[in-house]
Write an enzyme that holds these catalytic residues in place. Structure first.
Site, PDB file in Angstrom:
ATOM      1  N   GLY A 183      22.517   6.503 -21.006  1.00 60.88           N
ATOM      2  CA  GLY A 183      21.058   6.377 -21.026  1.00 60.88           C
ATOM      3  C   GLY A 183      20.418   7.376 -20.088  1.00 60.88           C
ATOM      4  O   GLY A 183      19.341   7.921 -20.372  1.00 60.88           O
ATOM      5  N   ALA A 184      21.094   7.633 -18.977  1.00 55.38           N
ATOM      6  CA  ALA A 184      20.528   8.568 -18.000  1.00 55.38           C
ATOM      7  C   ALA A 184      20.449   9.982 -18.597  1.00 55.38           C
ATOM      8  O   ALA A 184      19.534  10.745 -18.282  1.00 55.38           O
ATOM      9  CB  ALA A 184      21.360   8.567 -16.730  1.00 55.38           C
ATOM     10  N   GLY A 187      -6.511  -3.658   4.564  1.00 55.34           N
ATOM     11  CA  GLY A 187      -7.200  -4.489   3.576  1.00 55.34           C
ATOM     12  C   GLY A 187      -7.315  -3.745   2.264  1.00 55.34           C
ATOM     13  O   GLY A 187      -6.525  -2.854   1.954  1.00 55.34           O
ATOM     14  N   GLY A 188      -8.342  -4.100   1.517  1.00 53.11           N
ATOM     15  CA  GLY A 188      -8.528  -3.478   0.203  1.00 53.11           C
ATOM     16  C   GLY A 188      -8.736  -1.972   0.278  1.00 53.11           C
ATOM     17  O   GLY A 188      -8.576  -1.264  -0.720  1.00 53.11           O
TER      18      GLY A 188
HETATM   19  C1  HXC Z   1     -17.504  -3.521  11.581  1.00 53.89           C
HETATM   20  C2  HXC Z   1     -15.939  -2.536  12.914  1.00 53.89           C
HETATM   21  C3  HXC Z   1     -14.945  -2.741  11.938  1.00 53.89           C
HETATM   22  C4  HXC Z   1     -15.340  -3.374  10.739  1.00 53.89           C
HETATM   23  C5  HXC Z   1     -14.035  -1.743  13.602  1.00 53.89           C
HETATM   24  N1  HXC Z   1     -15.331  -1.931  13.932  1.00 53.89           N
HETATM   25  N2  HXC Z   1     -13.773  -2.250  12.386  1.00 53.89           N
HETATM   26  N3  HXC Z   1     -17.190  -2.937  12.729  1.00 53.89           N
HETATM   27  N4  HXC Z   1     -16.629  -3.744  10.593  1.00 53.89           N
HETATM   28  N5  HXC Z   1     -14.468  -3.575   9.745  1.00 53.89           N
HETATM   29  C6  HXC Z   1     -15.995  -1.525  15.144  1.00 53.89           C
HETATM   30  C7  HXC Z   1     -15.577  -2.302  16.351  1.00 53.89           C
HETATM   31  O1  HXC Z   1     -16.316  -3.485  16.458  1.00 53.89           O
HETATM   32  C8  HXC Z   1     -15.905  -1.332  17.457  1.00 53.89           C
HETATM   33  O2  HXC Z   1     -17.286  -1.354  17.679  1.00 53.89           O
HETATM   34  C9  HXC Z   1     -15.607   0.014  16.841  1.00 53.89           C
HETATM   35  O3  HXC Z   1     -15.614  -0.202  15.454  1.00 53.89           O
HETATM   36  C10 HXC Z   1     -14.254   0.555  17.225  1.00 53.89           C
HETATM   37  O4  HXC Z   1     -13.298  -0.453  16.982  1.00 53.89           O
HETATM   38  P1  HXC Z   1     -12.265  -0.937  18.104  1.00 53.89           P
HETATM   39  O5  HXC Z   1     -11.817  -2.271  17.716  1.00 53.89           O
HETATM   40  O6  HXC Z   1     -12.857  -0.772  19.456  1.00 53.89           O
HETATM   41  O7  HXC Z   1     -11.124   0.146  17.934  1.00 53.89           O
HETATM   42  P2  HXC Z   1      -9.558  -0.052  18.074  1.00 53.89           P
HETATM   43  O8  HXC Z   1      -9.251  -0.836  19.323  1.00 53.89           O
HETATM   44  O9  HXC Z   1      -8.965   1.292  17.934  1.00 53.89           O
HETATM   45  O10 HXC Z   1      -9.127  -0.966  16.848  1.00 53.89           O
HETATM   46  C11 HXC Z   1      -9.257  -0.499  15.513  1.00 53.89           C
HETATM   47  C12 HXC Z   1      -9.046  -1.648  14.508  1.00 53.89           C
HETATM   48  C13 HXC Z   1      -9.953  -2.835  14.827  1.00 53.89           C
HETATM   49  C14 HXC Z   1      -7.573  -2.070  14.559  1.00 53.89           C
HETATM   50  C15 HXC Z   1      -9.319  -1.067  13.133  1.00 53.89           C
HETATM   51  O11 HXC Z   1     -11.270  -2.357  15.014  1.00 53.89           O
HETATM   52  C16 HXC Z   1      -9.976  -3.870  13.755  1.00 53.89           C
HETATM   53  O12 HXC Z   1      -9.049  -4.691  13.690  1.00 53.89           O
HETATM   54  N6  HXC Z   1     -11.019  -3.868  12.954  1.00 53.89           N
HETATM   55  C17 HXC Z   1     -11.211  -4.834  11.905  1.00 53.89           C
HETATM   56  C18 HXC Z   1     -10.281  -4.537  10.766  1.00 53.89           C
HETATM   57  C19 HXC Z   1     -10.536  -5.418   9.585  1.00 53.89           C
HETATM   58  O13 HXC Z   1     -10.116  -6.597   9.581  1.00 53.89           O
HETATM   59  N7  HXC Z   1     -11.276  -4.921   8.615  1.00 53.89           N
HETATM   60  C20 HXC Z   1     -11.617  -5.621   7.444  1.00 53.89           C
HETATM   61  C21 HXC Z   1     -10.406  -5.421   6.528  1.00 53.89           C
HETATM   62  S1  HXC Z   1     -10.699  -6.153   4.976  1.00 53.89           S
HETATM   63  P3  HXC Z   1     -17.934  -1.150  19.125  1.00 53.89           P
HETATM   64  O14 HXC Z   1     -19.381  -1.348  18.883  1.00 53.89           O
HETATM   65  O15 HXC Z   1     -17.290  -2.168  19.988  1.00 53.89           O
HETATM   66  O16 HXC Z   1     -17.565   0.241  19.511  1.00 53.89           O
HETATM   67  C22 HXC Z   1     -11.360  -4.961   4.146  1.00 53.89           C
HETATM   68  C23 HXC Z   1     -11.659  -5.373   2.757  1.00 53.89           C
HETATM   69  C24 HXC Z   1     -11.860  -4.196   1.926  1.00 53.89           C
HETATM   70  O17 HXC Z   1     -11.564  -3.905   4.549  1.00 53.89           O
HETATM   71  C25 HXC Z   1     -11.866  -4.676   0.529  1.00 53.89           C
HETATM   72  C26 HXC Z   1     -12.030  -3.576  -0.402  1.00 53.89           C
HETATM   73  C27 HXC Z   1     -11.874  -4.066  -1.778  1.00 53.89           C
END
Ligand code: HXC
Length: 517
Positions: free
Chosen positions: A407-408, A172-173
């Protein structure tokens, strides 16, 4: 037991708890994935015992979705400062064991705090990324936190070196913080970076891709160029950060450290007197030239898998850091194209921002022709490299080994782009274009009218080659400062760097430039 000792014991217990991050089960999960924890990584990266952690007691303030019951001391990032080879460095390391290292408002505040300190102290910032992105439960506050970090990345750009290591997810971001920093290093098999993950890609475009295919280390190192380095392991990634910092100054007002060498400054490299093949269409390996002239053959290549027709990286001459930019005749004949121009332009600008002199080794037949390049905007991308060289005020030494056409020729740090010392080997060919192309333009009509067009063209080509395929024509006008014997190249570069070490040059005052982006 006194009240005071009880309180100290409490502190020790709290510290121990904080050091466990998300707890033993989460640490085990991290290890099972072949990943180290944030604190283990910091220990490996910093000089022994030098790390001082800050904000160990910070907790997030979110109460949505039961988050008030899910708190960890320090939250999902370890921040602080320490030394690498005795020099001050600030760090933030996302802790995946704490709620997936997801970024909360308070985590962002911790990161911003060390970035602000780094700016005040004039010291590099290292970010170790391993995070699920914005903490979903915090919504807009997490996004605001990212924006606060990005703003600091922007203000720190060109002031202190910023290095990002990707040692887990970065999606993501969140990818924009590394993208704003100077160098991004990814560890193979454990890290990925993308704006939208495989599921969204499938929904929107119908493409089936894995995380690795979409944004793994090799993809970003070789195809997109988003990663400057890809290492085989997490340990190698941390070792590389140490090595890279050794070539860099602490900030834009300082010089890079001087590293003592036993490599003689006047070492003659006889092999270079025979490296250029007789046929102008035959390649040789520019790495051999680089390895032969720099201190101890130690070259830290940047973007080694991307746009391999140009080579960029750090080396030292008589202990002083330089940035090397060199065409690679072995790949696409060393031609300049969109990716090579972008890669080299960014590197040149980094070196210029951080007072690192540039040594440019030229063997370039021109720009890559074709619709692919033109439609992709090679004009603007090529202009980036031209611009980067032209605005750079660090010492600039250019050595033309063989071809330098059109040019290069101009783009590759020519005299008129304020090249300070422009040398050429006797094998240099500095002209508007190669002989064959030139006579086809100049003598097409004459050849057509003759009984033997091929003979006419070949005679004219010989004539043209004799007149232009040499360095003396350019040297005659002072565009080349001297024609040098190849085996002397190391010595001549070191002499020139010594001479240029007090160089002062400034550009006109302006709010900022308008680099052709
Ligand atoms: C809250 C999160 C989280 C998130 C992971 N966790 N990402 N909690 N917000 N963004 C938590 C999970 O719920 C889990 O909690 C623990 O972290 C470990 O994650 P797992 O899923 O068990 O680990 P894994 O299987 O290794 O998978 C990792 C992962 C997956 C691929 C990163 O967690 C995932 O897809 N997360 C969401 C990614 C996402 O969409 N993020 C937002 C992106 S947009 P528990 O309590 O179960 O241990 C963004 C915008 C930013 O970031 C913009 C900036 C400008």
């Amino acid at each position: 037991m006194s009240n005071q000792l009880d309180k100290i014991r409490e502190l020790i217990e709290l510290r121990a708890k904080a050091r466990l991050g998300g707890g033993e089960a989460a640490i085990e999960k991290q290890h099972a994935q072949g990943k180290y924890t944030a604190r283990e990584r910091i220990t490996m990266l910093f000089d022994e015992g030098s790390f001082e952690e800050l904000d160990m007691f910070v907790e997030h303030r979110c109460t949505n979705f039961g988050m008030d019951k899910k708190k960890f001391l320090g939250d999902g990032v370890v921040t602080g400062y320490g030394t690498i080879e005795g020099r001050l460095v600030y760090i933030f390391a996302q802790d995946f064991t704490v709620i997936g290292g997801s970024l909360s408002e308070t985590m962002a505040q911790k990161i911003c705090k060390i970035m602000d300190l780094a700016m005040m102290m004039g010291a590099p910032v290292i970010g170790l990324n391993d995070s699920g992105g914005a903490r979903i439960q915090e919504g807009i506050n997490a996004l605001a936190g990212y924006a606060e970090i990005f703003q600091r990345n922007i203000l720190a750009s060109g002031v202190v070196p910023q290095i990002s290591a990707i040692l887990g997810p970065c999606a993501g971001g969140a990818v924009y913080s590394p993208a704003l920093t100077d160098f991004t290093i990814m560890a193979k098999g454990m890290s990925y970076m993308f704006l939208t993950g495989p599921k969204v890609v499938k929904t929107v475009t119908g493409e089936d891709v894995t995380q690795e295919q979409l944004g793994g280390a090799e993809v970003h190192a070789a195809r997109s160029g988003v990663a400057h380095f890809a290492t085989d392991t997490g340990e190698e990634c941390l070792a590389l950060i140490r090595k890279l910092l050794g070539f860099l100054p602490q900030n834009n007002l300082e010089e890079a450290p001087i590293i003592h060498t036993n490599d003689p400054i006047d070492r003659l490299e006889d092999s270079l007197n025979e490296i250029i093949p007789d046929s102008p269409n035959k390649a040789y390996d520019m790495y051999e030239v680089i390895g032969a002239i720099i201190d101890d053959g130690e070259f830290l290549e940047v973007h080694s898998s991307y746009a391999q027709n140009i080579i960029v990286g750090f080396a030292r001459f008589n202990g002083r850091s330089v940035g090397i930019v060199a065409n690679q005749p072995k790949t696409l004949a060393g031609v300049l194209d969109i990716n090579a121009s972008r890669k080299a332009a960014r590197f040149v600008r980094f070196c210029d921002a951080f007072n690192i002199p540039l040594v440019t080794l030229v063997d370039v037949p021109g720009f890559l022709p074709g619709t692919g390049q033109e439609y992709g905007g090679v004009i603007v991308h090529g202009a980036k490299l031209l611009y980067a060289y032209g605005e750079a005020t660090v010492p600039k030494i250019t050595v033309t080994l063989r071809k330098s056409y059109g040019g290069a020729h101009i783009v590759m740090s020519c005299k008129q782009l304020r090249g300070d010392m422009n040398y050429a080997w006797p094998t240099a060919e500095i002209a508007v274009m190669g002989g064959k192309g030139a006579v086809e333009v100049l003598y097409a009509k004459e050849a057509k009218a003759s009984d033997n067009p091929e003979k006419v063209l070949s005679e004219k080509e010989d004539e043209y080659t004799k007149a232009f395929a040499n360095p003396y024509n350019a040297a005659k006008y002072g565009y080349i400062d001297d024609v040098i014997e190849p085996r002397n190249t190391r010595f001549r570069i070191i002499r020139a760097l010594q001479q240029l070490s007090t160089k002062k040059q400034t550009n006109p005052a302006k709010k900022h430039d308008n680099l052709p982006l």
